[in-house]
Design a protein around this motif. Structure first.
Motif, PDB file in Angstrom:
ATOM      1  N   UNK A 257      37.874 -32.814  -7.421  1.00 19.59           N
ATOM      2  CA  UNK A 257      38.313 -33.561  -8.991  1.00 19.59           C
ATOM      3  C   UNK A 257      39.623 -32.481  -9.454  1.00 19.59           C
ATOM      4  N   UNK A 258      39.734 -31.266  -9.434  1.00 18.96           N
ATOM      5  CA  UNK A 258      40.817 -30.525  -9.789  1.00 18.96           C
ATOM      6  C   UNK A 258      42.121 -30.807  -8.876  1.00 18.96           C
ATOM      7  N   UNK A 259      41.840 -30.719  -7.761  1.00 18.46           N
ATOM      8  CA  UNK A 259      42.806 -30.889  -6.820  1.00 18.46           C
ATOM      9  C   UNK A 259      43.574 -32.374  -6.727  1.00 18.46           C
ATOM     10  N   UNK A 260      42.581 -33.252  -7.003  1.00 13.94           N
ATOM     11  CA  UNK A 260      43.145 -34.748  -7.227  1.00 13.94           C
ATOM     12  C   UNK A 260      44.061 -35.021  -8.235  1.00 13.94           C
ATOM     13  N   UNK A 261      43.594 -34.473  -9.672  1.00 10.32           N
ATOM     14  CA  UNK A 261      44.366 -34.904 -10.861  1.00 10.32           C
ATOM     15  C   UNK A 261      45.641 -33.736 -10.821  1.00 10.32           C
ATOM     16  N   UNK A 262      45.495 -32.647 -10.269  1.00 10.47           N
ATOM     17  CA  UNK A 262      46.590 -31.872 -10.197  1.00 10.47           C
ATOM     18  C   UNK A 262      47.645 -32.429  -9.452  1.00 10.47           C
ATOM     19  N   UNK A 263      47.632 -32.939  -8.257  1.00 10.09           N
ATOM     20  CA  UNK A 263      48.253 -33.593  -7.312  1.00 10.09           C
ATOM     21  C   UNK A 263      48.994 -34.755  -8.122  1.00 10.09           C
ATOM     22  N   UNK A 264      48.204 -35.519  -8.705  1.00  9.96           N
ATOM     23  CA  UNK A 264      48.542 -36.771  -9.533  1.00  9.96           C
ATOM     24  C   UNK A 264      49.416 -36.317 -10.731  1.00  9.96           C
ATOM     25  N   UNK A 265      49.300 -35.310 -11.415  1.00  8.70           N
ATOM     26  CA  UNK A 265      49.821 -35.119 -12.374  1.00  8.70           C
ATOM     27  C   UNK A 265      51.237 -34.129 -11.991  1.00  8.70           C
ATOM     28  N   UNK A 266      51.182 -33.284 -11.060  1.00  9.90           N
ATOM     29  CA  UNK A 266      52.365 -32.901 -10.656  1.00  9.90           C
ATOM     30  C   UNK A 266      53.051 -33.860 -10.143  1.00  9.90           C
TER      31      UNK A 266
ATOM     32  N   UNK B  49      55.245 -31.964  -2.299  1.00  4.83           N
ATOM     33  CA  UNK B  49      54.668 -31.334  -3.209  1.00  4.83           C
ATOM     34  C   UNK B  49      53.262 -31.472  -3.300  1.00  4.83           C
ATOM     35  N   UNK B  50      52.788 -32.622  -2.934  1.00  4.89           N
ATOM     36  CA  UNK B  50      51.254 -32.907  -2.996  1.00  4.89           C
ATOM     37  C   UNK B  50      50.664 -31.856  -2.120  1.00  4.89           C
ATOM     38  N   UNK B  51      50.939 -31.523  -1.073  1.00  2.11           N
ATOM     39  CA  UNK B  51      50.466 -30.601  -0.156  1.00  2.11           C
ATOM     40  C   UNK B  51      50.546 -29.353  -0.569  1.00  2.11           C
ATOM     41  N   UNK B  52      51.368 -28.662  -1.190  1.00  2.00           N
ATOM     42  CA  UNK B  52      51.627 -27.636  -1.886  1.00  2.00           C
ATOM     43  C   UNK B  52      50.904 -27.331  -3.032  1.00  2.00           C
TER      44      UNK B  52
ATOM     45  N   UNK C 160      43.543 -25.318  -4.664  1.00  2.00           N
ATOM     46  CA  UNK C 160      42.432 -25.147  -3.755  1.00  2.00           C
ATOM     47  C   UNK C 160      42.235 -23.388  -3.827  1.00  2.00           C
ATOM     48  N   UNK C 161      43.208 -22.639  -3.663  1.00  2.00           N
ATOM     49  CA  UNK C 161      43.280 -21.140  -3.627  1.00  2.00           C
ATOM     50  C   UNK C 161      43.149 -20.634  -5.138  1.00  2.00           C
TER      51      UNK C 161
END
Length: 280
Positions: free
Chosen positions: A81-90, A202-205, A211-212
């Motif tokens: 969930x953290x990864x998903x929302x961070x990618x969307x927001x970023x 950007x989504x990958x980074x 994740x890290x």
């Protein structure tokens, strides 16, 4: 002519040999992690004799023990969930800011973009205290929103998308303006779809960094129910300080989601890294 072909073949063989050796070196830590998880603790810490493979059977129950000790389903959910929302927001904020800095003219543009570049030069740890105070005032401690908060905007993403928009020809916007498109329509319908590769990068980074991320989840989420895999592993290291198979077993379980995501989106990973010129 024949000697040139021979030299080219030898060069290609040397390159492939070097690549195979480098790939083997990179895979050794992962193999050692899995093998250690399948050993007994005595085998894992034994120096003489030194065991590469489990000597007294393969102890698959280690993964079950770790799974029971920590609710990995909950850790997986919180992390994804953290990864998903961070990618969307970023991606959302960076593509809008990148378009503004790359294609529009407005007062103070250079000064504002200088602030973005300065933020990239400052270590992220400096922002932890003010970010924590803001999250605390908002009442987002021990919540998913608190985990996502530092990734809502990204200076790196803004710079990356600005570069992507600057590389697009001006004729596209001019043609869209002649057809009656306003700024919003130019952005949404014409320009943003053309920066897909930059947004994939950007989504990958963003996903990898999220994740890290260890320090922020440990600070903002002290509850076990809201922590992430990285923070959970750190706590597992404290609990299993002398049990290396348990530690390696938890590390293997933590890596699984990212491996699955990579297998599914392998093409996008390769395309994004190649487009951005970055490296993992």
């Amino acid at each position: 002519m024949e000697s040139a072909r021979t030299r080219a073949l030898i060069s290609k063989i040397i390159i492939y040999v070097i690549l195979v050796i480098m790939a083997f070196i990179m895979l050794v830590p992962f193999a050692w992690m899995i093998l250690t998880a399948l050993k007994t603790n005595q085998e894992a810490i034994s120096v003489s004799p030194f065991y590469i493979f489990p000597h007294n059977g393969w102890h698959w129950e280690t993964f079950g023990n770790v799974w029971k000790s920590y609710n990995f389903i909950l850790l997986y959910k919180n992390t994804l969930l953290m990864i998903f929302f961070r990618v969307v927001c970023a991606c959302l904020t960076a593509t809008m800011a990148g378009y503004a800095f790359g294609r529009l003219r407005f007062p103070g543009k250079k000064g504002l973009f200088s602030l973005v570049l300065i933020q990239m030069m400052i270590p992220s740890t400096i922002f932890i205290i003010p970010q924590y105070l803001m999250v605390s005032k908002l009442g987002w401690l021990n919540t998913c929103a608190g985990l996502v908060f530092p990734g809502i905007v990204t200076a790196f993403g803004t710079y990356l998308l600005k570069t992507g928009y600057q590389g697009l020809p001006k004729d596209l916007e001019e043609a869209a303006g002649i057809d009656g498109c306003n700024i919003g329509q130019k952005f949404l319908l014409i320009m943003m779809p053309l920066t897909r590769s930059a947004m994939v990068s950007l989504g990958i980074f963003t996903a990898l960094f999220a994740f890290k991320d260890l320090m922020w989840p440990m600070i903002v989420c002290t509850s076990v129910e809201t922590t992430t895999l990285a923070a959970g592993l750190a706590k597992a290291q404290g609990q299993y300080a002398n049990n290396y198979p348990e530690m390696m077993g938890s590390a293997v379980l933590a890596v699984i989601p990212m491996v699955i995501i990579y297998v599914i989106f392998q093409k996008q990973f390769v395309e994004g890294i190649a487009t951005s010129g970055g490296k993992l």
